[in-house]
Scaffold this motif. Structure first.
Motif, mmCIF file in Angstrom:
data_model
loop_
_atom_site.group_PDB
_atom_site.id
_atom_site.type_symbol
_atom_site.label_atom_id
_atom_site.label_comp_id
_atom_site.label_asym_id
_atom_site.label_seq_id
_atom_site.Cartn_x
_atom_site.Cartn_y
_atom_site.Cartn_z
ATOM 1 N N ILE A 588 54.534 -2.264 88.392
ATOM 2 C CA ILE A 588 54.899 -3.266 87.398
ATOM 3 C C ILE A 588 56.297 -3.783 87.706
ATOM 4 O O ILE A 588 57.223 -3.006 87.938
ATOM 5 C CB ILE A 588 54.897 -2.688 85.973
ATOM 6 N N GLU A 589 56.440 -5.069 87.722
ATOM 7 C CA GLU A 589 57.749 -5.724 87.846
ATOM 8 C C GLU A 589 57.851 -6.721 86.702
ATOM 9 O O GLU A 589 56.903 -7.464 86.435
ATOM 10 C CB GLU A 589 57.870 -6.450 89.183
ATOM 11 N N VAL A 590 58.971 -6.733 85.994
ATOM 12 C CA VAL A 590 59.127 -7.599 84.832
ATOM 13 C C VAL A 590 60.253 -8.594 85.072
ATOM 14 O O VAL A 590 61.364 -8.204 85.442
ATOM 15 C CB VAL A 590 59.421 -6.781 83.562
ATOM 16 N N GLY A 591 59.958 -9.857 84.846
ATOM 17 C CA GLY A 591 60.970 -10.902 84.916
ATOM 18 C C GLY A 591 61.201 -11.468 83.526
ATOM 19 O O GLY A 591 60.385 -12.244 83.026
ATOM 20 N N SER A 592 62.295 -11.079 82.891
ATOM 21 C CA SER A 592 62.629 -11.577 81.560
ATOM 22 C C SER A 592 63.488 -12.835 81.699
ATOM 23 O O SER A 592 63.942 -13.174 82.803
ATOM 24 C CB SER A 592 63.401 -10.513 80.783
ATOM 25 N N PRO A 593 63.769 -13.534 80.612
ATOM 26 C CA PRO A 593 64.710 -14.649 80.697
ATOM 27 C C PRO A 593 66.063 -14.235 81.260
ATOM 28 O O PRO A 593 66.724 -15.031 81.936
ATOM 29 C CB PRO A 593 64.823 -15.111 79.238
ATOM 30 N N MET A 594 66.477 -12.987 81.005
ATOM 31 C CA MET A 594 67.755 -12.531 81.541
ATOM 32 C C MET A 594 67.675 -12.315 83.050
ATOM 33 O O MET A 594 68.651 -12.516 83.775
ATOM 34 C CB MET A 594 68.193 -11.251 80.834
ATOM 35 N N THR A 595 66.495 -11.889 83.527
ATOM 36 C CA THR A 595 66.294 -11.809 84.974
ATOM 37 C C THR A 595 66.417 -13.194 85.586
ATOM 38 O O THR A 595 67.074 -13.387 86.621
ATOM 39 C CB THR A 595 64.900 -11.237 85.297
ATOM 40 N N ASN A 596 65.763 -14.169 84.951
ATOM 41 C CA ASN A 596 65.832 -15.543 85.460
ATOM 42 C C ASN A 596 67.274 -16.020 85.541
ATOM 43 O O ASN A 596 67.686 -16.641 86.536
ATOM 44 C CB ASN A 596 65.037 -16.482 84.542
ATOM 45 N N TYR A 597 68.037 -15.759 84.485
ATOM 46 C CA TYR A 597 69.434 -16.188 84.500
ATOM 47 C C TYR A 597 70.212 -15.508 85.627
ATOM 48 O O TYR A 597 70.967 -16.142 86.366
ATOM 49 C CB TYR A 597 70.126 -15.900 83.166
ATOM 50 N N ALA A 598 70.028 -14.196 85.750
ATOM 51 C CA ALA A 598 70.826 -13.437 86.704
ATOM 52 C C ALA A 598 70.613 -13.914 88.131
ATOM 53 O O ALA A 598 71.539 -13.935 88.935
ATOM 54 C CB ALA A 598 70.492 -11.951 86.599
ATOM 55 N N TYR A 599 69.388 -14.318 88.461
ATOM 56 C CA TYR A 599 69.113 -14.707 89.838
ATOM 57 C C TYR A 599 69.279 -16.199 90.086
ATOM 58 O O TYR A 599 69.509 -16.622 91.214
ATOM 59 C CB TYR A 599 67.710 -14.244 90.238
ATOM 60 N N SER A 600 69.167 -17.015 89.044
ATOM 61 C CA SER A 600 69.256 -18.465 89.262
ATOM 62 C C SER A 600 70.503 -19.080 88.649
ATOM 63 O O SER A 600 70.883 -20.188 89.028
ATOM 64 C CB SER A 600 68.038 -19.158 88.639
#
Length: 669
Positions: A588-600
């Motif tokens: 399982i890998e989870v991409g939250s809105p905070m993941t999106n922010y951190a990488y983009s």
């Protein structure tokens, strides 16, 4: 130039025609445009369960874990080969050098001024012996320049492009092919932005692409084929056509949606015979509207009014084009269909563009819808990464330079022109033109600076609203669910026919009822997972500030545990369509809105840029031309909007604007 022709044409039509059915957009969200600033991207880590009943790995793509920062307290201090100890980290999804993107530079000594970004191994051949670094891409990730040295390396190019997402890659490729010297700088360790894949063990996960439209040889506007041909990548990728387009699940009804527009129209008429006349008129008017739009967008720059009147021979289609521009999707279809179920089915694809029919601009939805239903619904073999890497290859083959692990921090403005791009490692890139594919708020407010922006332009930015962010749960599954997808990879799940109600669930953070997209990428591209296994993602939208901003600011473990609880809810929901899914999950890998922010670094973790409302959609989106003549925007935050083919088109358009300015400068027209 093409955009300005169409804009003034539409404005003229609005002023001269009376459209009695057009209502005012009442979208007054009062969004405070909070950019959701968080600390810099420092860390990421794994959580591997020892319980045999648990999944083999529950990894975390999130940064900000303080106890994993590679400082003097870390046992591997100054050991460049991270995998000497962490040989199972991320299940082999990364290579040395990429670790720095999350974990920091690990005490690597800085470079003195004068060290060019050449082949580091020329002088340092013995460094990090046995570690598979790619010089200089990974060496420069850790070895920044000495602090306090202003512009230790200065390079000059015709064009500097910021951000190697689809828009930046498209712009850089088009400009390099046109013979300009181009440098493309990117904060991540690879190109693509959201247009990429990532690996976890034997599984390859798609970061964002669901489908591209426009590859069929049909009546559809051939924007995708034209752009890919011009960029020289059409013969470098392998599109995989899906038929049906997707499976739609509504209360009490589940059916496959044909990609072919005639078949789809006939299916809807069969399902709702009382609405047959309205369905026929709707499909006909959408077709005519898109023909007019395509004709106007393809008018030459030296057009005359005789050409204009030929294009506008069908004045009714021109009026509908105006209506689609200024009305919401709900308002546009009011005159065609009234049945709530049918309206929900027809507007299903709003789940691709992050908004309810009552707030989305009709034009943005209808052009996307038309492209899919007339130009085909395609995935790309090898994922969207294949498209990004094809464009990167074109850039390099035509003399362009791509600088990875390079974060742009400032755009220098002199005499109302962008003259230089500065980066976190203190390198400076002089440019005659700058194209920014970075998010518009950062480009204009942070890199340029509010003090350089005209007051009315700044006020306009402050009142723009941002599209909601996605939640994605990526699953590596030891089971084959391909037969349940009937020739496609998309299953759209809705707990209400009313798509406005479905997005009320989104805005209210009602995770048990939000619409979800279950995607089995292995059904279209079996290479994404080992034989007999599947790569599946579950996607939805949830607010950026939901549950105390995903508990991001509380504690890393709090955030991680909360995100994993959310993933389990999503898996349980998907089990209604994929039986026993939870029992087969290996990873399982989870991409939250905070993941999106951190990488983009995209504000609020959005992947779509500004919300696609009538006030800020397509032709009314933030213009590509900024207040500075040689600074052009590309990507989801500007024309035409979000979506992978759309941002590539935006990049090509940005390149055309630069080339037009070059031609004018040289007196060629």
């Amino acid at each position: 130039m093409k955009r300005s022709i169409l804009f003034w044409l539409l404005l003229l039509t609005i002023m001269t025609l009376t459209v009695a059915t057009c209502g005012d957009d009442d979208d007054d969200d009062n969004d405070d445009n909070d950019t959701g600033e968080v600390d810099d991207d420092d860390t990421a880590d794994d959580d591997t369960g020892d319980d045999d009943t648990a999944v083999d790995a529950h990894t975390s793509a999130s940064p900000e874990r303080d106890d994993s920062v590679l400082d003097a307290g870390h046992g591997g201090w100054q050991n460049a080969d991270c995998f000497a100890c962490h040989n199972d980290v991320h299940l082999g999804g990364f290579i040395p050098g990429e670790c720095v993107t999350c974990h920091g530079a690990n005490g690597a000594p800085r470079r003195a001024a004068g060290h060019e970004n050449g082949d580091c191994t020329t002088c340092h051949a013995g460094s990090h012996s046995g570690v598979s670094f790619e010089s200089p891409k990974h060496c420069t990730a850790c070895h920044k320049y000495e602090e306090g040295v202003e512009c230790p390396v200065t390079e000059s190019y015709d064009v500097v492009v910021i951000g190697a997402g689809g828009g930046g890659l498209g712009a850089a490729a088009a400009l390099a092919k046109a013979g300009l010297s181009v440098a493309l700088i990117e904060k991540q360790y690879k190109v693509g932005g959201y247009m990429t894949t990532f690996h976890r063990g034997d599984y390859t996960f798609e970061a964002s692409l669901h489908a591209m439209g426009g590859f069929d040889d049909s009546l559809a506007p051939q924007g995708t084929i034209n752009d890919f041909t011009r960029l020289g990548i059409l013969d470098r990728i392998t599109p995989i056509r899906c038929e049906p387009m997707y499976i739609a699940s509504f209360p009490g009804r589940e059916f496959a949606v044909p990609a072919n527009i005639i078949e789809y129209k006939n299916l809807l008429k069969e399902m709702y015979p009382a609405e047959a006349d309205g369905i026929e008129r709707l499909f006909t008017d959408i077709h005519n509207m898109n023909v007019v739009l395509d004709a106007v967008m393809n008018m030459s720059n030296d057009f005359n009014f005789d050409d204009l009147f030929v294009v506008l021979g069908d004045i009714g289609s021109a009026v509908r084009l105006i209506k689609a521009l200024i009305l919401t999707l709900d308002e546009f279809i009011d005159g065609y269909i009234t049945n709530t179920e049918l309206r929900g089915i027809f507007t299903q694809l709003v789940t691709y563009i992050g908004g309810a029919p009552g707030e989305l601009q009709a034009m943005y939805y209808l052009t996307m819808w038309y492209s899919y239903h007339t130009g085909g619904f395609y995935y790309i073999e090898g994922g969207s990464k294949a498209v990004s890497e094809a464009m990167a290859d074109v850039i390099r083959e035509n003399g362009g330079v791509i600088k990875l692990n390079t974060l742009a921090t400032k755009i220098v403005i002199e005499d109302n022109l962008a003259t230089q791009v500065q980066t976190l490692d203190d390198a400076c890139y002089n440019a005659r033109y700058v194209v920014s594919n970075a998010n518009a708020p950062d480009t204009l407010l942070r890199m340029v600076g509010e003090e350089y922006l005209p007051r009315d332009y700044l006020r306009h930015l402050e009142h723009m609203t941002i599209a909601p962010p996605t939640l994605q749960v990526f699953l590596g599954v030891d089971h084959d669910y391909t037969d349940l997808f009937e020739g496609t990879h998309e299953l759209m799940v809705n707990l209400a026919y009313d798509m406005n109600q479905n997005f009320d669930y989104v805005y209210g953070g009602d995770i048990e009822n939000v619409p979800i997209i279950i995607t089995n990428y292995s059904a279209s591209d079996p290479s994404m997972a080992p034989a007999g296994k599947n790569v599946i993602s579950i996607t939805t939208y949830l607010p950026h500030d939901w549950e105390d901003t995903w508990q991001w600011y509380m504690d890393y473990d709090e955030y991680t545990n909360f995100r994993e609880e959310v993933a389990e809810i999503m898996i349980e929901r998907a089990e209604q369509w994929l039986p026993d899914l939870g029992n087969y999950v290996e990873l399982i890998e989870v991409g939250s809105p905070m993941t999106n922010y951190a990488y983009s670094l995209n504000p609020q973790g959005t992947i779509l840029g500004w919300a696609n409302t009538p006030r800020q959609g397509t032709l009314l989106r933030l213009p590509q031309q900024t207040p500075f003549d040689n600074l052009i925007l590309a990507g989801a935050w500007t024309f035409p909007g979000g979506g992978q083919t759309a941002v590539i088109n935006s990049g090509v358009s940005a390149a055309d604007m630069v080339l037009a300015k070059e031609a004018k400068r040289k007196g060629l027209w």
